[in-house]
Design an enzyme around this catalytic site. Structure first.
Site, short mmCIF file in Angstrom:
data_model
loop_
_atom_site.label_atom_id
_atom_site.label_comp_id
_atom_site.label_asym_id
_atom_site.label_seq_id
_atom_site.Cartn_x
_atom_site.Cartn_y
_atom_site.Cartn_z
N ASP A 151 -9.76 -43.51 -34.71
CA ASP A 151 -8.67 -43.75 -35.66
C ASP A 151 -7.35 -43.32 -35.01
O ASP A 151 -7.05 -42.13 -34.89
CB ASP A 151 -8.91 -42.96 -36.94
N SER B 86 -15.87 -43.08 -35.42
CA SER B 86 -14.70 -43.91 -35.67
C SER B 86 -13.53 -43.46 -34.81
O SER B 86 -13.19 -42.28 -34.76
CB SER B 86 -14.30 -43.85 -37.15
N SER C 46 -13.66 -48.32 -36.16
CA SER C 46 -12.37 -47.82 -35.66
C SER C 46 -11.23 -48.58 -36.31
O SER C 46 -11.43 -49.63 -36.92
CB SER C 46 -12.29 -47.98 -34.13
#
Length: 385
Positions: free
Chosen positions: A302, A300, A262
């Site tokens: 983001d 992830s 992340s």
């Protein structure tokens, strides 16, 4: 119980040492990308090349290192040094991939404003982050009547180098990060919320950068701070770095499609922007993330949060009390700001990697070492271009 008490005592000691000697632990001898002679983009940075080049912005960090397995911390960003709850700042949020636990996100999107410090920590410490923000906010003078606070707390998962299940971050650590926040230079690398993070298979961390627009384009500053903890194939200022370095664990991540992780991106500007254009600014931060080789993978998280410190758009009690007239930088003049945020995000990520130091921990009984970027190898690769 005794073991737990001793561990927490060690963490308290580690916290104290981290606050008093963070420079010694953050790899100050290691270079930034500019120290290596590369200047990503076309715009110039501010004097500090940090998010604190935006006047009024403050950053505080607490690094927790104890025993064999505690490698975590807190980073706090304050949009200004006044009463954040009373004098809220307009803000926008952009989510490239939502595999994360960003507290306060829906209210940012609904109201387009921030009323607390922005706190970054690890995934399982978001609740402690909220507690700390609430503790700090509620005890401020004049806040005796407050019944609702939107604490903004972001995270990345540092469980690769930190015993994340120990949940050693406390509300007091969060308050300390907020109360020690200052303008001026920002420590980078394996500090604060970046103490235990990993990016591209190398040691990641906290990174920052800024861009100053020329007067003809408004003269505004855009500053970025990142908590890097994601995967992909590293590229530095347009030069492929990850593959030529040939690190086995990096190849393994790419080949096995294990590029999860992340990033939290915090963007500050003194441009008088509406929350709508701040969201557009946050969107463009991901252009900088992409330039570093990120793949925005399924696992992830983001996120980019952008806020404006401009007095002309600050949401004061008087302005919130009725119809108001505020400055609004026009859409047709936003493009230079978009360039600035993309460049500053890219450089902040590269700095987070270059400034970080090799870190060893014991996770699930196994010794884990995540190496920092090999600066000499990077120099050689950058020189080829």
């Amino acid at each position: 119980m005794i073991r737990r008490t001793l561990m927490l005592s060690a963490v308290v000691l580690a916290t104290t040492l981290a606050v008093s000697s963070v420079a010694a632990q953050s790899g100050e001898a290691r270079p930034t990308i500019r120290d290596l002679g590369r200047t990503p983009g076309v715009l110039s940075p501010g004097p500090l090349n940090a998010i604190t080049d935006v006047a009024g912005v403050r950053v505080g960090q607490v690094s927790l290192r104890a025993g064999d397995s505690i490698r975590t911390g807190v980073t706090a960003i304050l949009p200004h040094g006044g009463d954040l709850f009373r004098d809220k700042v307009p803000a926008g949020l952009s989510v490239a991939n939502g595999f994360g636990k960003l507290a306060g996100a829906t209210q940012i999107r609904e109201l387009g404003e921030i009323e607390t410090p922005i706190v970054l920590t690890n995934t399982l410490s978001v609740a402690r982050g909220i507690d700390g923000v609430l503790d700090w906010t509620l005890k401020q003078p004049g806040h005796e009547d407050i019944r609702s606070v939107n604490a903004v707390v972001g995270e990345t998962n540092d469980g690769g180098l930190n015993d994340i299940r120990a949940r050693v971050v406390t509300a007091a650590d969060v308050v300390r990060a907020i109360e020690t926040a200052t303008p001026g230079p920002v420590e980078q690398g394996a500090v604060g919320a970046g103490t235990g993070t990993i990016a591209f298979g190398f040691k990641g961390g906290i990174g920052t950068s800024s861009r100053k627009l020329p007067a003809s384009l408004g003269g505004f500053t855009v500053g970025v701070l990142v908590q890097s903890n994601f995967g992909g194939v590293l590229s530095m200022d347009g030069t492929p770095v990850g593959v030529p370095l040939g690190r086995y664990f990096l190849r393994q991540e790419v080949e096995a499609e294990r590029a999860d992780g992340s990033i939290m991106i915090v963007v500050a500007t003194d441009a008088p922007l509406s929350d709508r254009n701040l969201e557009r600014l946050a969107d463009r931060a991901f252009a900088g993330l992409a330039r570093t080789g990120a793949v925005f993978s399924n696992g992830s998280g983001d996120y980019a949060i952008a806020f404006s410190t401009a007095d002309d758009v600050r949401r004061t009690p008087a302005r919130r009390g009725g119809a108001m007239t505020v400055a609004d930088w026009p859409n047709d003049r936003m493009s230079p700001l978009f360039v600035a945020v993309a460049e500053a995000t890219e450089e902040a990520i590269l700095n987070s990697l270059l400034k970080a130091e090799t870190t060893t921990s014991v996770i699930d009984g196994q010794t884990v070492t995540v190496e920092a970027l090999d600066v000499e190898a990077v120099k050689g690769l950058l020189a080829v271009r």
